[in-house]
Write a protein that holds these residues in place. Structure first.
Motif, PDB file in Angstrom:
ATOM      1  N   GLU A 205       0.815  -1.219   0.000  1.00 19.22           N
ATOM      2  CA  GLU A 205       0.000   0.000   0.000  1.00 19.22           C
ATOM      3  C   GLU A 205       0.845   1.265   0.000  1.00 19.22           C
ATOM      4  O   GLU A 205       0.560   2.220  -0.717  1.00 19.22           O
ATOM      5  N   TRP A 206       1.929   1.281   0.811  1.00 20.80           N
ATOM      6  CA  TRP A 206       2.712   2.509   0.982  1.00 20.80           C
ATOM      7  C   TRP A 206       4.189   2.366   0.602  1.00 20.80           C
ATOM      8  O   TRP A 206       4.957   3.288   0.774  1.00 20.80           O
ATOM      9  N   GLY A 207       4.580   1.221   0.075  1.00 26.71           N
ATOM     10  CA  GLY A 207       5.956   1.046  -0.357  1.00 26.71           C
ATOM     11  C   GLY A 207       6.805   0.319   0.654  1.00 26.71           C
ATOM     12  O   GLY A 207       6.479   0.250   1.844  1.00 26.71           O
ATOM     13  N   SER A 208       7.912  -0.246   0.189  1.00 32.10           N
ATOM     14  CA  SER A 208       8.767  -1.090   1.033  1.00 32.10           C
ATOM     15  C   SER A 208       9.953  -0.354   1.625  1.00 32.10           C
ATOM     16  O   SER A 208      10.764  -0.946   2.337  1.00 32.10           O
ATOM     17  N   ASP A 209      10.098   0.939   1.339  1.00 24.42           N
ATOM     18  CA  ASP A 209      11.269   1.692   1.817  1.00 24.42           C
ATOM     19  C   ASP A 209      10.924   2.628   2.961  1.00 24.42           C
ATOM     20  O   ASP A 209      11.595   3.644   3.161  1.00 24.42           O
ATOM     21  N   ALA A 210       9.899   2.305   3.740  1.00 23.13           N
ATOM     22  CA  ALA A 210       9.413   3.216   4.775  1.00 23.13           C
ATOM     23  C   ALA A 210      10.117   3.055   6.118  1.00 23.13           C
ATOM     24  O   ALA A 210       9.982   3.919   6.994  1.00 23.13           O
ATOM     25  N   ILE A 211      10.868   1.967   6.317  1.00 23.33           N
ATOM     26  CA  ILE A 211      11.547   1.759   7.596  1.00 23.33           C
ATOM     27  C   ILE A 211      12.474   2.941   7.896  1.00 23.33           C
ATOM     28  O   ILE A 211      13.267   3.369   7.053  1.00 23.33           O
ATOM     29  N   THR A 217       4.601  10.963   8.172  1.00 25.11           N
ATOM     30  CA  THR A 217       4.982  11.358   6.815  1.00 25.11           C
ATOM     31  C   THR A 217       4.535  10.315   5.798  1.00 25.11           C
ATOM     32  O   THR A 217       3.943  10.629   4.764  1.00 25.11           O
ATOM     33  N   VAL A 218       4.803   9.051   6.114  1.00 21.99           N
ATOM     34  CA  VAL A 218       4.479   7.970   5.185  1.00 21.99           C
ATOM     35  C   VAL A 218       2.970   7.764   5.072  1.00 21.99           C
ATOM     36  O   VAL A 218       2.426   7.660   3.971  1.00 21.99           O
ATOM     37  N   LEU A 219       2.305   7.716   6.221  1.00 21.27           N
ATOM     38  CA  LEU A 219       0.884   7.357   6.233  1.00 21.27           C
ATOM     39  C   LEU A 219      -0.043   8.525   5.914  1.00 21.27           C
ATOM     40  O   LEU A 219      -1.097   8.336   5.307  1.00 21.27           O
ATOM     41  N   GLN A 220       0.326   9.738   6.341  1.00 22.56           N
ATOM     42  CA  GLN A 220      -0.596  10.863   6.204  1.00 22.56           C
ATOM     43  C   GLN A 220      -0.015  12.054   5.437  1.00 22.56           C
ATOM     44  O   GLN A 220      -0.691  13.078   5.288  1.00 22.56           O
ATOM     45  N   ASP A 221       1.244  11.950   4.967  1.00 20.53           N
ATOM     46  CA  ASP A 221       1.888  13.036   4.218  1.00 20.53           C
ATOM     47  C   ASP A 221       1.927  14.319   5.033  1.00 20.53           C
ATOM     48  O   ASP A 221       1.682  15.427   4.519  1.00 20.53           O
ATOM     49  N   ARG A 222       2.280  14.195   6.315  1.00 23.81           N
ATOM     50  CA  ARG A 222       2.371  15.352   7.217  1.00 23.81           C
ATOM     51  C   ARG A 222       3.816  15.618   7.602  1.00 23.81           C
ATOM     52  O   ARG A 222       4.675  14.724   7.534  1.00 23.81           O
ATOM     53  N   ASP A 223       4.067  16.849   8.060  1.00 20.73           N
ATOM     54  CA  ASP A 223       5.408  17.247   8.490  1.00 20.73           C
ATOM     55  C   ASP A 223       5.563  17.181  10.005  1.00 20.73           C
ATOM     56  O   ASP A 223       6.663  17.410  10.521  1.00 20.73           O
ATOM     57  N   ALA A 224       4.498  16.889  10.707  1.00 18.65           N
ATOM     58  CA  ALA A 224       4.524  16.824  12.167  1.00 18.65           C
ATOM     59  C   ALA A 224       3.553  15.741  12.614  1.00 18.65           C
ATOM     60  O   ALA A 224       2.690  15.304  11.839  1.00 18.65           O
ATOM     61  N   PRO A 225       3.677  15.288  13.872  1.00 17.64           N
ATOM     62  CA  PRO A 225       2.780  14.247  14.362  1.00 17.64           C
ATOM     63  C   PRO A 225       1.312  14.597  14.150  1.00 17.64           C
ATOM     64  O   PRO A 225       0.905  15.752  14.263  1.00 17.64           O
ATOM     65  N   CYS A 226       0.515  13.580  13.852  1.00 14.51           N
ATOM     66  CA  CYS A 226      -0.903  13.784  13.572  1.00 14.51           C
ATOM     67  C   CYS A 226      -1.645  14.253  14.824  1.00 14.51           C
ATOM     68  O   CYS A 226      -1.388  13.749  15.930  1.00 14.51           O
ATOM     69  N   PRO A 227      -2.546  15.193  14.687  1.00 12.80           N
ATOM     70  CA  PRO A 227      -3.325  15.648  15.843  1.00 12.80           C
ATOM     71  C   PRO A 227      -4.239  14.567  16.401  1.00 12.80           C
ATOM     72  O   PRO A 227      -4.677  14.650  17.541  1.00 12.80           O
ATOM     73  N   PHE A 228      -4.509  13.530  15.600  1.00 17.48           N
ATOM     74  CA  PHE A 228      -5.366  12.439  16.047  1.00 17.48           C
ATOM     75  C   PHE A 228      -4.557  11.217  16.496  1.00 17.48           C
ATOM     76  O   PHE A 228      -5.105  10.119  16.637  1.00 17.48           O
ATOM     77  N   PHE A 247     -10.890   5.422  10.862  1.00 16.07           N
ATOM     78  CA  PHE A 247     -10.331   6.673  10.341  1.00 16.07           C
ATOM     79  C   PHE A 247     -10.195   6.592   8.825  1.00 16.07           C
ATOM     80  O   PHE A 247      -9.899   5.528   8.276  1.00 16.07           O
ATOM     81  N   GLN A 248     -10.409   7.726   8.155  1.00 11.58           N
ATOM     82  CA  GLN A 248     -10.226   7.809   6.716  1.00 11.58           C
ATOM     83  C   GLN A 248      -8.827   8.346   6.419  1.00 11.58           C
ATOM     84  O   GLN A 248      -8.485   9.462   6.803  1.00 11.58           O
ATOM     85  N   ASN A 249      -8.012   7.537   5.763  1.00 15.73           N
ATOM     86  CA  ASN A 249      -6.650   7.955   5.453  1.00 15.73           C
ATOM     87  C   ASN A 249      -6.644   9.172   4.535  1.00 15.73           C
ATOM     88  O   ASN A 249      -7.415   9.255   3.572  1.00 15.73           O
ATOM     89  N   GLU A 250      -5.759  10.103   4.835  1.00 11.07           N
ATOM     90  CA  GLU A 250      -5.747  11.371   4.108  1.00 11.07           C
ATOM     91  C   GLU A 250      -5.037  11.278   2.754  1.00 11.07           C
ATOM     92  O   GLU A 250      -5.138  12.195   1.942  1.00 11.07           O
ATOM     93  N   ILE A 251      -4.335  10.173   2.500  1.00  5.51           N
ATOM     94  CA  ILE A 251      -3.653  10.021   1.216  1.00  5.51           C
ATOM     95  C   ILE A 251      -4.509   9.240   0.222  1.00  5.51           C
ATOM     96  O   ILE A 251      -4.780   9.697  -0.878  1.00  5.51           O
ATOM     97  N   ASN A 252      -4.949   8.037   0.629  1.00  2.53           N
ATOM     98  CA  ASN A 252      -5.713   7.212  -0.317  1.00  2.53           C
ATOM     99  C   ASN A 252      -7.226   7.297  -0.112  1.00  2.53           C
ATOM    100  O   ASN A 252      -7.987   6.652  -0.833  1.00  2.53           O
TER     101      ASN A 252
END
Length: 267
Positions: A205-211, A217-228, A247-252
């Motif tokens: 779903e989000w790629g294999s290079d996320a470690i 950043t990976v899951l929600q395309d944000r620059d800071a921790p999610c408010p939720f 929750f509805q993912n903000e990317i997909n």
């Protein structure tokens, strides 16, 4: 319509026949075996997931092959369409594991347990009573797939138990469980928010290079921790508790049912 054991789809066709003295209705009823009620599909899926998660708990709590297989065989019936008449047998290296004393029948499924290309045993699932023919004898094709998931998971867990030091067993057994589950699973550091582990479903779903990257950043395309972020709901006094939310993912834009829990992790 509903039969004695499960809902069945039927196709109705009819026409009116006129005669000199009367009118008659002729009906043709054909069973449609390739369709199933949506609510039945949902219930079967829920049962399958419960079975797999129960197996996951068994694996993480077991410290030996014997302990694993004794407990694992008890989780099998819950995943089948008739759990009240379902029993399992696991054989491994010539030893048999079963729950209770009962007689084997002709109505069964089985799958081999293979470790390092060697057949070490098998998992068999029995019906104690006869049931109508369906897709694989009285069994569903989904139950065949579930049986294969169970054997795949047991193969990996048993392999790890045989090969690794006991201090590393819990960590590697968890990996075996996570890789055997089709749902997205990831583990992140609650302090740095770095992704420490992602399973195959996550990678697709989000790629294999996320470690090592930030989860927000990976899951929600944000620059800071999610408010939720739910860390405060599973840490501190809530350690060991599970928080379930949707929750509805903000990317997909897909909706997810999330199950969050703090776990001990080893590098």
């Amino acid at each position: 319509c509903y039969g004695q054991t499960r809902p069945t789809w039927v196709d109705f066709k009819g026409f009116i026949v006129n005669s000199n003295s009367s009118r008659r209705i002729v009906l043709f009823i054909r069973k449609v075996t390739s369709r199933r009620f949506p609510e039945v599909e949902l219930q079967e899926r829920i049962k399958e997931l419960r079975c797999l998660y129960d197996l996951a708990s068994v694996i993480t709590e077991s410290s030996s092959i014997d302990e694993l297989l004794i407990a694992a065989v008890k989780t099998i019936p819950a995943g089948w369409q008739h759990p009240e008449i379902t029993r399992g047998i696991i054989t491994f290296d010539g030893k048999e594991y079963r729950d209770g004393d009962w007689n084997q029948t002709d109505w069964h499924q089985e799958a081999p347990l293979v470790i390092n290309s060697v057949v070490r045993g098998k998992v068999r699932v029995y019906y104690l009573e006869e049931r109508p023919e369906f897709q694989e004898g009285p069994f569903l094709l989904d139950e065949r797939r579930l049986l294969e998931k169970i054997t795949d998971t047991l193969e990996v867990a048993a392999s790890y138990m045989l090969e690794i030091d006991s201090r590393d067993q819990n960590h590697l057994k968890l990996l075996a469980v996570y890789e055997g589950i089709d749902d997205v699973i990831y583990i992140s550091d609650p302090d740095t928010f770095e992704l420490l582990y992602i399973n195959d479903a996550f990678k697709s779903e989000w790629g294999s290079d996320a470690i090592g990257m930030k989860c927000y950043t990976v899951l929600q395309d944000r620059d800071a921790p999610c408010p939720f972020c739910t860390n405060h709901l599973i840490l501190g006094e809530n350690i060991g508790k599970r928080h379930i939310w949707e929750f509805q993912n903000e990317i997909n834009t897909r909706w997810y049912r999330c199950s969050d829990k703090a776990v001990q992790w080893f590098d």
